[in-house]
Design a protein around this motif. Structure first.
Motif, PDB file in Angstrom:
ATOM      1  N   MET A   1       9.113  13.016 -47.136  1.00 16.78           N
ATOM      2  CA  MET A   1      10.005  14.289 -46.826  1.00 16.78           C
ATOM      3  C   MET A   1      11.219  14.220 -45.701  1.00 16.78           C
ATOM      4  O   MET A   1      10.810  13.524 -44.650  1.00 16.78           O
ATOM      5  CB  MET A   1       8.926  15.097 -46.199  1.00 16.78           C
ATOM      6  N   THR A   2      12.322  14.622 -45.838  1.00 18.08           N
ATOM      7  CA  THR A   2      13.422  14.531 -45.167  1.00 18.08           C
ATOM      8  C   THR A   2      13.950  15.722 -44.741  1.00 18.08           C
ATOM      9  O   THR A   2      14.047  16.721 -45.520  1.00 18.08           O
ATOM     10  CB  THR A   2      14.368  13.380 -45.657  1.00 18.08           C
ATOM     11  N   HIS A   3      14.124  15.876 -43.389  1.00 22.01           N
ATOM     12  CA  HIS A   3      14.889  17.244 -43.028  1.00 22.01           C
ATOM     13  C   HIS A   3      16.296  17.454 -42.944  1.00 22.01           C
ATOM     14  O   HIS A   3      17.149  16.379 -42.486  1.00 22.01           O
ATOM     15  CB  HIS A   3      14.116  17.377 -41.346  1.00 22.01           C
ATOM     16  N   TYR A   4      17.035  18.303 -43.651  1.00 22.40           N
ATOM     17  CA  TYR A   4      18.320  18.559 -43.493  1.00 22.40           C
ATOM     18  C   TYR A   4      18.869  19.824 -43.005  1.00 22.40           C
ATOM     19  O   TYR A   4      17.971  20.748 -42.958  1.00 22.40           O
ATOM     20  CB  TYR A   4      18.792  18.522 -45.031  1.00 22.40           C
ATOM     21  N   LYS A   5      19.910  19.781 -42.680  1.00 22.06           N
ATOM     22  CA  LYS A   5      20.752  21.100 -42.444  1.00 22.06           C
ATOM     23  C   LYS A   5      21.677  21.477 -43.355  1.00 22.06           C
ATOM     24  O   LYS A   5      22.252  20.762 -44.109  1.00 22.06           O
ATOM     25  CB  LYS A   5      21.291  20.959 -40.940  1.00 22.06           C
ATOM     26  N   GLY A   6      22.102  23.054 -43.327  1.00 19.73           N
ATOM     27  CA  GLY A   6      22.947  23.276 -44.444  1.00 19.73           C
ATOM     28  C   GLY A   6      23.453  24.678 -43.987  1.00 19.73           C
ATOM     29  O   GLY A   6      23.241  25.031 -42.980  1.00 19.73           O
ATOM     30  N   ASP A  18      13.358  20.836 -45.673  1.00 19.53           N
ATOM     31  CA  ASP A  18      12.774  19.804 -46.116  1.00 19.53           C
ATOM     32  C   ASP A  18      12.846  19.514 -47.634  1.00 19.53           C
ATOM     33  O   ASP A  18      12.778  20.241 -48.319  1.00 19.53           O
ATOM     34  CB  ASP A  18      11.305  19.792 -45.650  1.00 19.53           C
ATOM     35  N   LEU A  19      13.610  18.198 -47.703  1.00 19.89           N
ATOM     36  CA  LEU A  19      13.336  17.933 -49.133  1.00 19.89           C
ATOM     37  C   LEU A  19      12.470  16.523 -49.413  1.00 19.89           C
ATOM     38  O   LEU A  19      12.465  15.578 -48.620  1.00 19.89           O
ATOM     39  CB  LEU A  19      15.104  17.499 -49.647  1.00 19.89           C
ATOM     40  N   GLU A  20      11.870  16.657 -50.618  1.00 14.68           N
ATOM     41  CA  GLU A  20      11.084  15.484 -51.013  1.00 14.68           C
ATOM     42  C   GLU A  20      11.517  14.948 -52.370  1.00 14.68           C
ATOM     43  O   GLU A  20      11.064  14.085 -52.766  1.00 14.68           O
ATOM     44  CB  GLU A  20       9.521  15.669 -50.728  1.00 14.68           C
ATOM     45  N   ASN A  21      12.205  16.035 -53.189  1.00 18.10           N
ATOM     46  CA  ASN A  21      12.534  15.982 -54.479  1.00 18.10           C
ATOM     47  C   ASN A  21      14.010  16.056 -54.629  1.00 18.10           C
ATOM     48  O   ASN A  21      14.662  16.817 -54.314  1.00 18.10           O
ATOM     49  CB  ASN A  21      11.786  16.852 -55.067  1.00 18.10           C
ATOM     50  N   PHE A  22      14.392  14.852 -55.308  1.00 17.87           N
ATOM     51  CA  PHE A  22      16.175  14.858 -55.260  1.00 17.87           C
ATOM     52  C   PHE A  22      16.435  15.087 -56.580  1.00 17.87           C
ATOM     53  O   PHE A  22      17.531  14.240 -57.088  1.00 17.87           O
ATOM     54  CB  PHE A  22      16.527  13.550 -54.577  1.00 17.87           C
ATOM     55  N   GLY A  23      15.386  15.716 -57.563  1.00 22.71           N
ATOM     56  CA  GLY A  23      15.951  15.899 -59.001  1.00 22.71           C
ATOM     57  C   GLY A  23      16.777  16.851 -59.008  1.00 22.71           C
ATOM     58  O   GLY A  23      16.231  18.018 -58.510  1.00 22.71           O
ATOM     59  N   LEU A  24      17.998  17.067 -59.644  1.00 26.93           N
ATOM     60  CA  LEU A  24      18.999  18.246 -59.685  1.00 26.93           C
ATOM     61  C   LEU A  24      18.460  18.865 -61.060  1.00 26.93           C
ATOM     62  O   LEU A  24      18.362  18.075 -62.112  1.00 26.93           O
ATOM     63  CB  LEU A  24      20.230  17.908 -59.546  1.00 26.93           C
ATOM     64  N   THR A  25      18.539  20.230 -60.838  1.00 20.14           N
ATOM     65  CA  THR A  25      18.414  20.894 -62.395  1.00 20.14           C
ATOM     66  C   THR A  25      19.538  21.771 -62.313  1.00 20.14           C
ATOM     67  O   THR A  25      20.083  22.374 -61.173  1.00 20.14           O
ATOM     68  CB  THR A  25      17.031  21.948 -61.917  1.00 20.14           C
ATOM     69  N   VAL A  91      18.091  25.146 -53.970  1.00 23.92           N
ATOM     70  CA  VAL A  91      19.229  25.247 -53.130  1.00 23.92           C
ATOM     71  C   VAL A  91      20.292  24.173 -53.755  1.00 23.92           C
ATOM     72  O   VAL A  91      19.908  22.966 -53.922  1.00 23.92           O
ATOM     73  CB  VAL A  91      18.927  24.670 -51.654  1.00 23.92           C
ATOM     74  N   PRO A  92      21.537  24.787 -53.719  1.00 23.18           N
ATOM     75  CA  PRO A  92      22.758  23.978 -54.339  1.00 23.18           C
ATOM     76  C   PRO A  92      22.841  22.683 -53.491  1.00 23.18           C
ATOM     77  O   PRO A  92      22.899  22.925 -52.116  1.00 23.18           O
ATOM     78  CB  PRO A  92      23.743  24.823 -54.261  1.00 23.18           C
ATOM     79  N   PRO A  93      22.888  21.357 -53.814  1.00 21.58           N
ATOM     80  CA  PRO A  93      23.086  20.211 -53.005  1.00 21.58           C
ATOM     81  C   PRO A  93      24.454  20.562 -52.394  1.00 21.58           C
ATOM     82  O   PRO A  93      24.557  19.880 -51.130  1.00 21.58           O
ATOM     83  CB  PRO A  93      23.094  19.241 -54.222  1.00 21.58           C
ATOM     84  N   ALA A  94      25.455  21.015 -52.757  1.00 26.33           N
ATOM     85  CA  ALA A  94      26.792  21.106 -52.317  1.00 26.33           C
ATOM     86  C   ALA A  94      26.681  22.021 -50.650  1.00 26.33           C
ATOM     87  O   ALA A  94      27.602  21.654 -50.020  1.00 26.33           O
ATOM     88  CB  ALA A  94      27.627  21.837 -52.973  1.00 26.33           C
ATOM     89  N   ILE A  95      25.671  22.650 -50.482  1.00 31.22           N
ATOM     90  CA  ILE A  95      25.874  23.240 -49.158  1.00 31.22           C
ATOM     91  C   ILE A  95      24.774  22.667 -48.141  1.00 31.22           C
ATOM     92  O   ILE A  95      24.459  23.247 -46.819  1.00 31.22           O
ATOM     93  CB  ILE A  95      25.232  24.822 -49.394  1.00 31.22           C
ATOM     94  N   ILE A  96      24.179  21.353 -48.550  1.00 32.49           N
ATOM     95  CA  ILE A  96      23.315  20.539 -47.765  1.00 32.49           C
ATOM     96  C   ILE A  96      24.111  19.733 -47.123  1.00 32.49           C
ATOM     97  O   ILE A  96      24.757  18.720 -47.781  1.00 32.49           O
ATOM     98  CB  ILE A  96      21.997  20.371 -48.297  1.00 32.49           C
ATOM     99  N   SER A  97      24.124  19.360 -45.638  1.00 31.55           N
ATOM    100  CA  SER A  97      25.164  18.518 -44.737  1.00 31.55           C
ATOM    101  C   SER A  97      24.365  17.302 -44.994  1.00 31.55           C
ATOM    102  O   SER A  97      23.103  17.219 -45.023  1.00 31.55           O
ATOM    103  CB  SER A  97      25.285  18.973 -43.489  1.00 31.55           C
ATOM    104  N   LEU A  99      23.670  15.210 -46.991  1.00 28.42           N
ATOM    105  CA  LEU A  99      22.764  14.840 -48.247  1.00 28.42           C
ATOM    106  C   LEU A  99      23.316  13.376 -48.909  1.00 28.42           C
ATOM    107  O   LEU A  99      24.620  13.385 -49.379  1.00 28.42           O
ATOM    108  CB  LEU A  99      22.727  15.955 -49.147  1.00 28.42           C
ATOM    109  N   PRO A 100      22.376  12.415 -48.831  1.00 25.65           N
ATOM    110  CA  PRO A 100      23.066  11.298 -49.559  1.00 25.65           C
ATOM    111  C   PRO A 100      22.908  11.268 -51.093  1.00 25.65           C
ATOM    112  O   PRO A 100      22.148  11.487 -51.524  1.00 25.65           O
ATOM    113  CB  PRO A 100      21.863  10.052 -49.117  1.00 25.65           C
ATOM    114  N   GLU A 101      24.366  11.577 -51.503  1.00 27.71           N
ATOM    115  CA  GLU A 101      24.475  11.676 -53.033  1.00 27.71           C
ATOM    116  C   GLU A 101      23.906  10.986 -54.016  1.00 27.71           C
ATOM    117  O   GLU A 101      23.600  11.224 -55.024  1.00 27.71           O
ATOM    118  CB  GLU A 101      25.833  12.208 -53.191  1.00 27.71           C
TER     119      GLU A 101
END
Ligand code: ZN
Ligand code: ZN
Length: 134
Positions: A1-6, A18-25, A91-97, A99-101
């Protein structure tokens, strides 16, 4: 689990998650395409741990019986879809600061049969149709 800001584009809405899953839908339904003005709504599952630290621009649209959409009424950024029965945020990945793409994998397309014929993603994804959600 990793904490991010957006934040939204104008930063009138800021949040932590918090994100633990990096699967994009990507959802191709007409509501997602219309509300984002784009080729569907791309999101990461963020569970219930989304905390807003600045809400000056935050507006929430009750878009269906089970879902609501957050957006910034100052800059128009689409912020999230929340599935109300389980309080899960998408949450869209584009608005999360920061974020390792390279961590993100495009895994799934939903409401695939609602997709217009004029675009098609080349990623190898699991495709689900409207009937899979009934
Ligand atoms: Zn904004
Ligand atoms: Zn949708």
């Amino acid at each position: 689990m990793t904490h991010y800001k957006g934040a939204c584009f104008c930063e009138s809405v800021q949040f932590e998650l918090d994100l633990e899953n990096f699967g994009l839908t990507v959802c191709h339904c007409s509501m997602c395409r219309k509300l984002t003005g784009s080729t569907g709504f791309a999101s990461l599952e963020a569970g219930g741990n989304v905390h807003f630290t600045k809400t000056d621009g935050l507006s929430i649209l009750n878009s269906s019986e089970v879902g609501e959409r957050g957006f910034c009424h100052k800059c128009g950024t689409s912020l999230f879809y929340r599935f109300k029965p389980t309080n899960e945020y998408f949450v869209p990945p584009a608005i999360i600061s920061d974020l390792p793409e390279e961590k993100i994998t495009f895994i799934e397309e939903i409401f695939y049969d609602n997709k217009p014929c004029y675009y098609e993603f080349s990623n190898d994804t699991v495709k689900k149709n409207e009937v899979d959600f009934q």
